[in-house]
Design a protein around this motif. Structure first.
Motif, PDB file in Angstrom:
ATOM      1  N   VAL A 237       0.871  -1.164   0.000  1.00  0.00           N
ATOM      2  CA  VAL A 237       0.000   0.000   0.000  1.00  0.00           C
ATOM      3  C   VAL A 237       0.908   1.213   0.000  1.00  0.00           C
ATOM      4  N   LEU A 238       0.849   2.008  -1.044  1.00  0.00           N
ATOM      5  CA  LEU A 238       1.735   3.165  -1.184  1.00  0.00           C
ATOM      6  C   LEU A 238       0.887   4.396  -1.431  1.00  0.00           C
ATOM      7  N   VAL A 239       1.001   5.378  -0.553  1.00  0.00           N
ATOM      8  CA  VAL A 239       0.254   6.621  -0.670  1.00  0.00           C
ATOM      9  C   VAL A 239       1.230   7.749  -0.966  1.00  0.00           C
ATOM     10  N   VAL A 240       0.970   8.505  -2.027  1.00  0.00           N
ATOM     11  CA  VAL A 240       1.819   9.641  -2.400  1.00  0.00           C
ATOM     12  C   VAL A 240       0.951  10.891  -2.402  1.00  0.00           C
ATOM     13  N   ARG A 241       1.375  11.914  -1.710  1.00  0.00           N
ATOM     14  CA  ARG A 241       0.628  13.174  -1.644  1.00  0.00           C
ATOM     15  C   ARG A 241       1.595  14.361  -1.831  1.00  0.00           C
ATOM     16  N   GLY A 242       1.062  15.438  -2.419  1.00  0.00           N
ATOM     17  CA  GLY A 242       1.797  16.699  -2.461  1.00  0.00           C
ATOM     18  C   GLY A 242       2.712  16.883  -3.648  1.00  0.00           C
ATOM     19  N   GLN A 243       2.457  16.176  -4.761  1.00  0.00           N
ATOM     20  CA  GLN A 243       3.313  16.373  -5.930  1.00  0.00           C
ATOM     21  C   GLN A 243       3.309  17.827  -6.387  1.00  0.00           C
ATOM     22  N   ALA A 244       2.188  18.532  -6.191  1.00  0.00           N
ATOM     23  CA  ALA A 244       2.101  19.930  -6.626  1.00  0.00           C
ATOM     24  C   ALA A 244       3.082  20.825  -5.872  1.00  0.00           C
ATOM     25  N   ASN A 245       3.504  20.392  -4.669  1.00  0.00           N
ATOM     26  CA  ASN A 245       4.464  21.191  -3.915  1.00  0.00           C
ATOM     27  C   ASN A 245       5.807  21.304  -4.625  1.00  0.00           C
ATOM     28  N   LEU A 246       6.069  20.402  -5.558  1.00  0.00           N
ATOM     29  CA  LEU A 246       7.350  20.401  -6.265  1.00  0.00           C
ATOM     30  C   LEU A 246       7.400  21.461  -7.347  1.00  0.00           C
ATOM     31  N   LEU A 247       6.267  22.113  -7.615  1.00  0.00           N
ATOM     32  CA  LEU A 247       6.188  23.099  -8.693  1.00  0.00           C
ATOM     33  C   LEU A 247       6.261  24.520  -8.155  1.00  0.00           C
ATOM     34  N   ASP A 248       7.273  24.817  -7.331  1.00  0.00           N
ATOM     35  CA  ASP A 248       7.435  26.180  -6.839  1.00  0.00           C
ATOM     36  C   ASP A 248       8.206  27.008  -7.867  1.00  0.00           C
ATOM     37  N   ASP A 249       8.408  28.294  -7.566  1.00  0.00           N
ATOM     38  CA  ASP A 249       9.036  29.198  -8.531  1.00  0.00           C
ATOM     39  C   ASP A 249      10.453  28.773  -8.881  1.00  0.00           C
ATOM     40  N   ALA A 250      11.213  28.344  -7.861  1.00  0.00           N
ATOM     41  CA  ALA A 250      12.599  27.945  -8.119  1.00  0.00           C
ATOM     42  C   ALA A 250      12.651  26.693  -8.985  1.00  0.00           C
ATOM     43  N   ALA A 251      11.750  25.763  -8.731  1.00  0.00           N
ATOM     44  CA  ALA A 251      11.755  24.517  -9.490  1.00  0.00           C
ATOM     45  C   ALA A 251      11.379  24.753 -10.944  1.00  0.00           C
ATOM     46  N   LEU A 252      10.468  25.686 -11.189  1.00  0.00           N
ATOM     47  CA  LEU A 252      10.005  25.930 -12.548  1.00  0.00           C
ATOM     48  C   LEU A 252      11.097  26.504 -13.450  1.00  0.00           C
ATOM     49  N   GLN A 253      12.195  26.984 -12.858  1.00  0.00           N
ATOM     50  CA  GLN A 253      13.321  27.442 -13.662  1.00  0.00           C
ATOM     51  C   GLN A 253      14.076  26.260 -14.266  1.00  0.00           C
ATOM     52  N   ASP A 254      13.808  25.067 -13.745  1.00  0.00           N
ATOM     53  CA  ASP A 254      14.417  23.848 -14.276  1.00  0.00           C
ATOM     54  C   ASP A 254      13.294  22.837 -14.499  1.00  0.00           C
ATOM     55  N   ILE A 255      12.416  23.147 -15.445  1.00  0.00           N
ATOM     56  CA  ILE A 255      11.194  22.383 -15.618  1.00  0.00           C
ATOM     57  C   ILE A 255      11.470  20.943 -16.046  1.00  0.00           C
ATOM     58  N   GLU A 256      12.580  20.709 -16.746  1.00  0.00           N
ATOM     59  CA  GLU A 256      12.896  19.352 -17.174  1.00  0.00           C
ATOM     60  C   GLU A 256      13.186  18.454 -15.973  1.00  0.00           C
ATOM     61  N   ARG A 257      13.895  18.990 -14.961  1.00  0.00           N
ATOM     62  CA  ARG A 257      14.165  18.217 -13.755  1.00  0.00           C
ATOM     63  C   ARG A 257      12.865  17.898 -13.017  1.00  0.00           C
ATOM     64  N   VAL A 258      11.962  18.872 -12.954  1.00  0.00           N
ATOM     65  CA  VAL A 258      10.688  18.645 -12.283  1.00  0.00           C
ATOM     66  C   VAL A 258       9.873  17.589 -13.028  1.00  0.00           C
ATOM     67  N   ARG A 259       9.862  17.659 -14.344  1.00  0.00           N
ATOM     68  CA  ARG A 259       9.138  16.661 -15.134  1.00  0.00           C
ATOM     69  C   ARG A 259       9.687  15.261 -14.863  1.00  0.00           C
ATOM     70  N   GLN A 260      11.010  15.157 -14.790  1.00  0.00           N
ATOM     71  CA  GLN A 260      11.638  13.872 -14.525  1.00  0.00           C
ATOM     72  C   GLN A 260      11.237  13.339 -13.156  1.00  0.00           C
ATOM     73  N   LEU A 261      11.220  14.224 -12.153  1.00  0.00           N
ATOM     74  CA  LEU A 261      10.847  13.806 -10.809  1.00  0.00           C
ATOM     75  C   LEU A 261       9.392  13.352 -10.759  1.00  0.00           C
ATOM     76  N   LEU A 262       8.492  14.074 -11.414  1.00  0.00           N
ATOM     77  CA  LEU A 262       7.089  13.682 -11.425  1.00  0.00           C
ATOM     78  C   LEU A 262       6.907  12.337 -12.120  1.00  0.00           C
ATOM     79  N   ASP A 263       7.680  12.096 -13.170  1.00  0.00           N
ATOM     80  CA  ASP A 263       7.626  10.781 -13.825  1.00  0.00           C
ATOM     81  C   ASP A 263       8.090   9.690 -12.867  1.00  0.00           C
ATOM     82  N   GLU A 264       9.140   9.974 -12.103  1.00  0.00           N
ATOM     83  CA  GLU A 264       9.673   8.988 -11.163  1.00  0.00           C
ATOM     84  C   GLU A 264       8.662   8.659 -10.067  1.00  0.00           C
TER      85      GLU A 264
END
Length: 354
Positions: A237-264
């Motif tokens: 049983v695996l619960v994941v919450r808060g993926q949207a928290n990864l999309l802050d202003d600093a992270a959006l400057q490196d959107i490819e890294r954020v996309r990779q993390l969301l895929d992971e």
């Protein structure tokens, strides 16, 4: 050249290194010499600070993303900071109450895990994950239905009414009587037991020649058990919450890294394997960047801690996943407190096991 240790650094270098790491964690941006020479910085000229920054970069503790930019810590530098410099900040009374709030009202274990992970993700500004091995149900029946001369459908029925099917390939045609004999034998052995308990009993009887099955039925029994033998452990049983928290202003400057993390984060089995490393260690684990293969591409960090039941047995893992600039001093004790809280509340009479 091997990486330096904390005692290898001068007091001046250690202080500048600390300020760079804390500044980077606070805003996600490289820290320059002018900022370090300003209010709250060090009493050195920008030229002297630049010299120390270069030394720290040459040692592999800092990196400069651009020639004219400031410095940011490397994975090695963050590891040194976490292990030797960081001063943890225990969760406040309000934060502890927020984590506990979703657990005190009872309900199902799944709802409790969701509540705890939601609170943790909100407080940590990262994605929170909670894992617990799926509870094995008690069983009532396992039967076989012929699909073709060399294929059969194994039907497993649990005490909770759940039914699961698996298709079995047979090396040679099996008669209807062999299918029935194998089903009756398995049903008599697994009734009221978990699958793991039934597997151990049946394999012991077959190995000891006590099963009274002919060769065809014995092979069918073992094939029927094999399709489920490791299944429960592979379906946590695996619960994941808060993926949207990864999309802050600093992270959006490196959107490819954020996309990779969301895929992971979509890979349930892979995340479970990461959390399992913390369970096996029986203590809070911190993986920074390339230290963990799954999240190395996105340059992310994982903080995970096992939680125990009332008997002290490790039954699950809770953690936070986010960029390497996570506020480790705040998040590490918060994850640890969440693990302790889950251990206190999960398994109490107010929680349903269904």
């Amino acid at each position: 050249m091997s990486s330096p240790t904390l005692p290898d650094l001068t007091e001046r270098a250690r202080e500048i290194f600390r300020l760079v790491v804390e500044g980077y964690i606070a805003n996600g941006q490289p820290v320059g010499s002018k900022a370090l020479a300003g209010p709250g910085g060090v009493n050195l000229s920008p030229a002297s600070i630049r010299s120390v920054l270069q030394e720290l970069q040459d040692a592999g503790l800092l990196a400069a993303p651009h020639i004219s930019a400031g410095r940011m810590p490397t994975d090695i530098g963050l590891r040194m900071f976490v292990d030797g410099i960081m001063q943890v900040a225990e969760p406040s009374a309000a934060e502890r109450a927020q984590i506990e709030r979703g657990l005190v009202s009872g309900g199902t274990i799944e709802s409790a895990l969701a509540a705890a992970s939601s609170a943790l993700s909100e407080l940590s500004a990262g994605a929170a994950v909670v894992m617990v091995p799926r509870r094995e149900p008690r069983l009532t029946q396992l039967s076989f239905v012929a699909l073709s001369p060399v294929r059969a459908l194994a039907v497993l029925v649990g005490e909770d009414g759940g039914i699961e099917n698996r298709v079995i390939d047979l090396p040679e045609p099996v008669s209807a009587s062999a299918l029935e004999e194998a089903g009756n034998y398995l049903t008599s052995r697994l009734m009221g037991r978990t699958l793991a308990e039934a597997v151990a009993l049946v394999r012991s009887e077959i190995a000891g020649g006590r099963s009274a099955l002919d060769a065809a039925s014995s092979d069918l029994v073992q094939r029927g058990l094999a399709v489920w033998s490791t299944d429960a452990a592979q379906r946590p049983v695996l619960v994941v919450r808060g993926q949207a928290n990864l999309l802050d202003d600093a992270a959006l400057q490196d959107i490819e890294r954020v996309r990779q993390l969301l895929d992971e984060l979509e890979s349930t089995e892979a995340i479970a394997s990461v959390l399992d490393a913390a369970r096996l260690a029986q203590a809070t684990r911190i993986f920074i960047g390339s230290e963990n293969r799954l999240f190395s591409l996105s340059g992310s960090a994982v903080i995970a801690s096992p939680w125990r039941d009332g008997d002290g047995k490790i039954v699950g893992v809770v953690g936070v996943i986010g960029p390497t600039r996570l506020n480790y001093a705040r998040v590490v004790p918060m994850v640890d407190f969440t693990a302790q809280t889950l251990g206190r509340f999960i398994g109490q009479d107010g929680f349903s096991r269904k």
